[in-house]
Every structure is written in structure tokens, then in C-alpha cells.
Motif scaffolding. Structure first.
Motif, short mmCIF file in Angstrom:
data_model
loop_
_atom_site.label_atom_id
_atom_site.label_comp_id
_atom_site.label_asym_id
_atom_site.label_seq_id
_atom_site.Cartn_x
_atom_site.Cartn_y
_atom_site.Cartn_z
N LEU A 196 0.82 -1.21 0.00
CA LEU A 196 0.00 0.00 0.00
C LEU A 196 0.86 1.26 0.00
CD1 LEU A 196 -2.91 0.96 0.04
CD2 LEU A 196 -2.83 0.98 2.53
N LEU A 197 1.91 1.28 0.82
CA LEU A 197 2.76 2.47 0.92
C LEU A 197 3.37 2.86 -0.43
CD1 LEU A 197 4.16 4.65 2.64
CD2 LEU A 197 5.93 2.97 3.19
N PRO A 198 4.11 1.95 -1.10
CA PRO A 198 4.67 2.35 -2.40
C PRO A 198 3.61 2.64 -3.45
CG PRO A 198 5.06 0.01 -1.97
CD PRO A 198 4.55 0.59 -0.72
N ALA A 199 2.45 1.95 -3.38
CA ALA A 199 1.40 2.19 -4.36
C ALA A 199 0.84 3.61 -4.23
CB ALA A 199 0.28 1.16 -4.19
N ILE A 200 0.58 4.03 -2.99
CA ILE A 200 0.05 5.38 -2.77
C ILE A 200 1.09 6.44 -3.16
CG2 ILE A 200 -0.74 7.00 -0.99
CD1 ILE A 200 -2.80 4.94 -1.66
N VAL A 201 2.34 6.21 -2.79
CA VAL A 201 3.40 7.17 -3.12
C VAL A 201 3.51 7.32 -4.64
CG1 VAL A 201 5.87 7.63 -3.02
CG2 VAL A 201 4.68 6.78 -1.00
#
Length: 833
Positions: free
Chosen positions: A800-805
Motif C-alpha cells: 500500500l505504501l509504495p502504491a500510494i506514493v
């Protein structure tokens, strides 16, 4: 003035209206579908039950119950149902199923959809059975094949495609087998201790008042160990069952709406800053405070109305997908129609939320001095603290009222509003702390592009707080849903070590215990538990009989305690899922005059008893006086046998009983082989493979989680819209900065790098903050609500973190293309003009 100025500024406000559209769309779609579901359950309540009312019991009707049935004109249909293992001789497979022996033309409402079509009307007269359609496909069965139920082998007439009142989920746990009522006895499965339900179905006459009939007969039937239900009860009970799920989804949509309102507040804040000079000019030529304030208030009000209308239209379109998403979870067919209440709610909510969240920046126009037009550096007057607090209080009061309307519980509503307030406050505080730290402590030796991108985060007119809120709240919601799913699954895990049972054998008669054990041991499998079970009912509590308690209108004893046939065991020690919370555990006694027993917290709470109180049990005609010796906390979520009432050893050994044996099969092949042999030798024994049960439960949770995540997607999309809008609103400011940088020699590649780094920082900070906050909230949920240890998953951090970034960076770069490509002279000429 409002119309003319609004036309010129429409592009700046369009995307922020879109953020309200997303939230209203989510809310309207859920509410409208909820209204449709309630209406359809009410309309199809007779089909769900198959009759107007039923009388049921877990034992054959006694003389009094039989007399009541006769006084009603006799039943139009009857049923014997129980859960049992069935075998398919064609391939040697076995399956746990719900066997239903039917007599009469049941169901009277709705219909059995079968293949072939005539099988549903002929199976009783031909002495054949109907088998769940999924089971037919799973085991490659066809009409004409045979099925073994107990000691009987019967021919399959056809497959069941649809049974009134059963969803795909319930069918997957215990698929239905329909057979003639008269053939049930021959199966040999109606033995002492067997869990059998007897149901009698009735049609109401046109003049019959079902509510009055229920009030008159249900207490009498309860006293005789029977129960009465009407289709009206079915409608109410199912409505309550699905209302909690709907309320939760409503809150998900409401959070999306709140997120959109944060975007509205930010948009109006920037918009009004740009309009302060215009307001000053208006005041110079005679406009009053009220007139200038109303110009922009009218714009926002119209924006909210149009946003509400567009959101309602979007919600109606999304509503068409709801039956597809929830069809496996619902026992009724949903006919989609537009709910006027939901649409009106959406439109009004769009209006009120837009106006409320815009008031705080709008009130600045009231305090603008005409001197602002003459002195460019003049700061607009600040509104009074009382006005600001009043507006903020109104916003949260409105949120509280709306959440109370959704949840119908003031405690949950206050908790929800406080949770929103804390989450927003933490994210705002975090962004403010970041800007302060970057401004005062950022290393000056870093490269130019990095320094410039970091300084953009605390420059005037920055969007750091808005973007962190948008990214953080959306990430927080999705991560919390994911972590909560992990918590629920952790309560349903099966230990994988050899000492933990994963196969449970039910309804083993006392005379069969040694033979069943002898069938398990030669396969190299252990007999882990051999649990005796005795059936009994509560006869009296603290000197009052159950009949007297029923007549006492002030009694708060739970109805299930008075009506339930308890399955009780006896042993000398606690098991892993139990903890004594009050009193002293007694493992064995030598006298049965006053037996100290242990009860679970659910029994103690509903029976209104405490340690030292007395309960009389009726053990198949024999009364046993007991004393509450201890109260246990039981982890019912663990897939093992737990009991509400446990006796000490030395009392029930001679009582009529059956046993439950458990073992551990290391793999599916061993489990299947054991089940085939046991079903062949002991057809009355039911076998539960906990691994299969866990897979079914996981599938259920996955489907529910998917639906919830689909609705949570509205929050993410709203955050994306707010993100796009925030960039576009400050676009002109970015153009000016780009021109200044390019004038002093910066290249396009450097400007792109500055933009890239800025959005990377924003994306990382917002998404990481949201995940960390969700982690904290999930730990609190696990500790205080679910009361289980919580081991967080790394999925939100690594996926989720890299996808949102990445998403934040792509949107930022896409919206900054025109900033980079704008010719410097074009901007300079605009500045001069």
C-alpha cells in the motif's frame, strides 16, 4: 455578482465539487441499497420462511404442543432436519450436509428451483432425494446416482438450484439435502443425543392476526420447550442482521464525504485568499459586509447542491452493482429501485456539508478592510475566536448528529466523532510539525533541487496539510480494514501442531466410543479428546422455576437461557480457551447434593447469576441442584469445543450421554480416508474437518472484506480528487515559481526533479502516517474489543505504501506539466497587466 464571478472561477472549483460528488455517491448508493434490501426482506419474508408461521422444537412435540398444532387446524407441512455426514457411493466421497425430511407442499411461498425442473414436485412421491447443486458439481454427480444417508441408500432425483431463505454462504457451510419425511426414520440417525429439529409449517387465514397469535401462543410453547416464529419475525430479525453491516458501510462512505469536505475547505481557503482584493474593491464602492459575504456563500451553496445532485446520480448508478457484489451474502433476490429518501439525504447533505466546511475561510471576507486594495501588504482582519469556535463546533455537532442517525447509538456516535477528530488532529499536527522542522532544521548542504522541493512544503499557500490529510485518511481507512481482517482471522486460526485437534467426531454413542477409537488408532492417528456430552435444560434459578420466571414481567433472565437445551460436559480441569474470572474451579466431587459447577460469562450475564447463586437443571427428567462455583471467560472464536456449563467429575457419569472424539490428521488424504471409513462403519457420526471449516470462514471474510474495500475505494478516489484539485488550485502559484526559477537559469529537468521530490515526500509522509495510525488503532481494537494478541501484517507497508506514493507522484507530475511548459514571458505579461 455571485453568478458572474462563479462562471469565471468554475474551473478552480470543479474538482473540489467532484470530491463531494464521490462521498455523496458512496453514501447514496449504500443507503439506497439498504432501503431496497429492507423492502425486499419485508416483501419476501414469507418466501424466506416458506410459510406464514412455524412451530419448531428440538424434540418431538409433547401432548400439549400436539394439541396446539391440532387446534390451529393441523400443519400444512412438516420437517425433520439435522446435520449429518452423507456419502456418495459413486466416488466414495463424504460431505457434511443439512438433511431435511419434508412432508407436504413446502415451501408454500417461493419455490424449489431444481434441475430437472419436475424433480422438486416428484421427489417425495418417488422416494428420491434432492442434492445441493454445488455439491452435485463438486462430486460430479447426476440424477440417477445414489447417496447414502445413515443406513439408507437413496437415488438422487435432481439438484437444488435455489432454496428459499438460504444464501450461497449458508449452503457452502452445510449444503441442503431434501428427502421424503417418511424415509427419515429408516436412516437410523434419530438416536439419543442427536441434534434434530422438528418444524411444523402453517398457512394463515385472511382474518388471522399473526402478531396476536404469536403473543398468545409463544409463551405457552416456550414453557413446553417449543417455539413459534412468524414471517414478520423473520423480516425483523434479518433486517437487524444486515443493518449493522450497512451501518458500517455507511460510515465508510461518510468518511469519504468528510474527506471531500476537507478538500472543499482547503479550496475555499485558497479561493478566498485570491478574492480578498476583489472584496476590498467592492467595499470601496459601497458594498456591505453582508453583500460581499453572501456573494461567495451563494457560490458555495450552489456548488454543494449541484455536488449533491451529481453525487446522488452517481450513487444510483453504483447501486446497480450492489446485488452483484453481495449476491453470495444475501438470502433474498434484490429488486433495485431508486430510494427517494436516500437521494434527498444526499442532496441536502451535499449542501449542508459544503456550506459548513466553507464557512471558516468564508468568514474572512467579513473582516476585509477597504484599505486592502490600496496596501498590497495589508493583512486581512482575522475573525474573532468566538466566531471560529462557533463554526468549528457547528461542524462537529452536525457530524455527531449525522453519525447518530447512521448508528442509532450515542456512545458509538461520540466515539466515531472523537476518532475522526483525533485522526485529523494527529495528521494536521504532524504536517505542522514537519513544516516547522523543515523550515528550521533542514540541512543547507543538500543539493539545490532537494532544498527547493523541501522548501515548497512550507512555502506560503502550500497544500501540505491538505494533501497529508487526503492521503493519510484514505490510507488509514484501507489499512485499518486490512488489519481488522487479520484480527478476525487470527481468532479463527487452527493450531498446526500434532497435539491440536483438526477433526471433530460428533454424536458418537457411548457404546460406539471404543469402536470409533479403534478405527482411528490403526491409522497412526491419536485420539486427542474423548468428551462426554449430556443434554439438559434449566429448571429453576435461585428458587424460582422457569415457568415462574416467564410469568414475572420484571425478570431480566435471557429468553435463550430458559428455552435452550444445553449440551454440557464434565471434567476435572480447564482447557486452553478458558480462564476463571470469578470464584474457584472445582474438578471433582464425591456428593451430588449441591454440585459446584462452572459457567461461562455469557450464561452468567444472561441468566443474571453470580458466584454462590443456585441453578436447578433438568437432566432428562432428573433434577440436579447446582451452585455457581466459578465463572469462566471462554474464547468462543477458537475452533474447538467450548461449553457454557461444565460439571465436575463424579456427578454425570451415569447420565444418558453421547461422546465427541477429536484427532489430528496430518494431511487432506489421511483426513479423507478416515472420513470415508468412519461414515461407512458409523453412519450416525458427524465429522467436522476444521481445516475445511476455516477455509469456508476465510472465504466469507474475504467476500465481506472485498465489499468493504470496494466501498473504501470511494475514500481513496476522493483523496485522489482532492489531490488533483489541490495541485490545480495552486497551479498559478507554481507557474510563477517556475518562471522565477527558469529566469535565474533552472532547466526543465531540474524543475521536474523538484516536483518529483516534493510529491515523493508528501506521498511517503501521508501514507506512512496513515498506516502507522491504523496500526495503533488496530492494536487498540485487538486489545480492548477483540481481546486477542495482534501480529501486524507487512502487506500495507510493502504494497500500500509504495502504491500510494507512486500514485501521488504520477498525479503531481501530470498536473505540473503545464507549469513546466508555460513560457516565462506569458506569465510576466500577465503580472504586468
Amino acid at each position: 455578482m455571485a453568478w458572474r464571478d462563479g462562471k469565471a472561477s468554475a474551473r478552480k472549483l470543479f474538482l473540489f465539487m467532484a470530491s463531494i460528488v464521490m462521498g455523496i455517491g458512496a453514501l447514496v448508493s449504500i443507503q439506497s441499497f439498504g432501503d431496497n434490501l429492507t423492502d425486499n426482506i419485508s416483501q419476501q419474508s414469507k418466501s424466506l420462511m416458506g410459510a406464514d408461521y412455524i412451530i419448531d422444537s428440538n424434540h418431538p412435540p409433547n401432548e400439549k404442543v400436539a394439541g396446539i398444532i391440532d387446534s390451529l387446524g393441523g400443519e400444512e407441512g412438516k420437517e425433520i432436519s439435522f446435520v449429518s455426514m452423507v456419502a456418495f457411493p459413486k466416488n466414495g466421497a463424504t460431505k457434511l450436509a443439512q438433511v431435511r425430511g419434508i412432508a407436504g407442499d413446502f415451501p408454500f411461498y417461493g419455490s424449489l428451483e431444481t434441475e430437472p425442473e419436475e424433480a422438486g414436485s416428484l421427489y417425495q412421491s418417488t422416494g428420491k432425494v434432492l442434492v445441493d447443486g454445488t455439491v452435485m458439481l463438486q462430486y460430479r454427480l447426476k440424477p440417477g446416482d445414489s447417496i447414502k444417508i445413515g443406513t439408507s441408500t437413496l437415488e438422487i432425483a435432481g439438484s437444488l438450484k435455489m432454496v428459499p431463505g438460504r444464501s450461497a454462504i449458508s449452503s457452502s457451510i452445510a449444503p441442503a439435502i431434501f428427502m421424503p419425511y417418511d424415509l427419515i426414520e429408516a436412516t437410523g440417525l434419530l438416536q439419543r443425543g442427536s441434534r434434530v429439529n422438528y418444524s411444523y409449517y402453517f398457512l394463515a387465514t385472511p382474518s388471522m392476526d399473526l402478531e396476536k397469535l404469536y403473543e398468545d401462543l409463544d409463551p405457552v410453547l416456550d414453557a413446553e420447550g417449543a417455539d413459534m416464529d412468524t414471517h414478520l419475525d423473520t423480516s425483523r430479525n434479518m433486517g437487524r442482521s444486515y443493518s449493522n453491516f450497512g451501518k458500517f458501510l455507511n460510515l465508510v462512505a461518510f468518511i469519504a464525504l468528510l474527506l471531500g469536505c476537507v478538500g472543499i475547505a482547503s479550496a475555499i481557503h485558497i479561493y478566498i485568499r485570491e478574492k480578498l482584493s476583489d472584496v476590498a474593491v467592492l467595499k470601496c464602492i459601497g458594498a456591505t459586509r453582508k453583500q460581499t459575504f453572501l456573494i461567495y456563500l451563494l457560490q458555495i451553496a450552489v456548488l454543494g447542491i449541484f455536488g449533491g445532485i451529481a453525487g446522488a446520480a452517481l450513487g444510483i448508478m453504483v447501486q446497480q452493482l450492489a446485488p452483484l457484489l453481495l449476491q453470495d451474502l444475501l438470502p433474498v433476490d434484490i429488486e433495485i429501485s431508486i430510494s427517494g429518501t436516500a437521494v434527498l439525504t444526499g442532496v441536502l447533505l451535499g449542501f449542508f456539508m459544503a456550506v459548513l466546511f466553507a464557512l471558516l475561510p468564508l468568514v474572512k471576507t467579513w473582516f476585509v478592510s477597504p484599505l486592502h486594495v490600496l496596501r498590497a501588504v495589508e493583512r486581512p482582519g482575522r475573525s474573532s475566536l468566538g466566531v471560529r469556535l462557533g463554526i468549528i463546533g457547528s461542524i462537529f455537532f452536525f457530524i455527531l448528529l449525522f453519525s447518530f442517525w447512521l448508528l442509532d447509538d450515542i456512545n458509538y456516535s461520540v466515539a466515531f466523532v472523537l476518532g475522526i477528530l483525533v485522526t485529523f488532529a494527529l495528521l494536521v499536527g504532524l504536517s505542522s510539525l514537519l513544516m516547522r522542522m523543515l523550515k528550521n532544521y533542514f540541512p543547507l548542504k543538500w543539493g539545490f533541487c532537494t532544498r527547493q522541493s523541501i522548501r515548497n512544503l512550507h512555502r506560503p499557500n502550500n497544500q501540505t496539510t491538505t494533501l497529508i490529510l487526503a492521503i493519510g485518511v484514505g490510507t488509514f481507512l484501507i489499512s485499518t480494514l486490512y488489519f481488522t481482517k487479520d484480527i478476525l482471522l487470527s481468532k479463527l486460526t487452527v493450531d498446526r501442531n500434532e497435539e491440536s485437534p483438526n477433526i471433530i467426531l460428533l454424536d458418537v454413542q457411548r457404546t460406539q466410543t471404543e469402536e470409533v477409537a479403534d478405527a482411528i488408532l490403526p491409522k497412526g492417528l491419536p485420539v486427542i479428546d474423548n468428551i462426554p456430552i449430556i443434554t439438559m435444560r434449566v429448571h429453576g434459578i435461585n428458587g424460582q422455576t422457569i415457568s415462574e420466571i416467564r410469568k414475572d414481567s420484571t425478570s431480566r433472565v435471557g429468553r435463550w437461557v430458559m428455552n435452550h437445551e444445553f449440551r454440557v460436559t464434565y471434567r476435572d480441569s480447564l482447557i486452553a480457551s478458558e480462564t476463571v474470572r470469578d470464584g474457584t474451579w472445582t474438578g471433582s466431587v464425591s456428593s451430588d447434593t449441591l454440585v459446584p459447577i462452572s459457567v461461562a460469562e455469557n450464561f452468567a450475564n444472561d441468566a443474571r447469576v453470580k458466584v454462590g447463586d443456585r441453578v436447578v437443571f433438568n437432566v432428562q427428567g432428573v433434577l440436579i441442584n447446582t451452585l455457581i462455583g466459578s465463572i469462566r471467560e471462554v474464547d468462543w472464536g477458537r475452533l474447538q469445543l467450548n461449553f457454557s456449563v461444565v460439571f465436575p467429575e463424579g456427578v454425570l457419569e451415569k447420565a444418558p450421554q453421547f461422546n465427541v472424539l477429536t484427532t489430528n490428521a496430518p494431511d487432506e488424504a489421511t483426513s479423507a480416508s478416515l472420513q470415508r471409513e468412519l461414515v461407512r462403519k458409523f453412519p450416525n457420526v458427524s465429522i467436522i474437518d476444521l481445516r475445511q471449516m476455516l477455509n469456508i470462514i476465510e472465504n466469507i471474510l474475504n467476500k465481506i472484506s472485498w465489499v468493504i474495500n470496494f466501498m473504501a475505494l470511494f475514500s481513496i478516489l476522493t483523496g485522489i480528487v482532492v489531490l488533483i484539485a489541490s495541485v490545480r488550485t495552486s497551479k498559478y502559484q507554481r507557474v510563477r515559481e517556475s518562471v522565477m526559477l527558469r529566469t535565474i537559469g533552472a532547466r526543465g529537468r531540474q524543475i521536474r526533479k523538484i516536483t518529483l521530490l516534493e510529491y515523493v515526500f508528501l506521498g511517503v509522509l501521508g501514507s506512512f502516517s496513515g498506516i502507522v495510525l491504523s496500526l495503533v488503532s488496530s492494536v487498540l481494537l485487538a486489545r480492548f474489543v477483540f481481546e486477542v494478541p495482534f501480529v501486524p501484517s507487512v502487506i500495507p507497508f510493502i504494497v500500500l505504501l509504495p502504491a500510494i506514493v507512486t500514485l501521488v507522484v504520477l498525479i503531481g507530475l501530470a498536473n505540473s506539466r503545464s507549469v513546466i511548459q508555460s513560457p516565462p514571458m506569458e506569465v510576466l505579461r500577465k503580472e504586468v497587466s
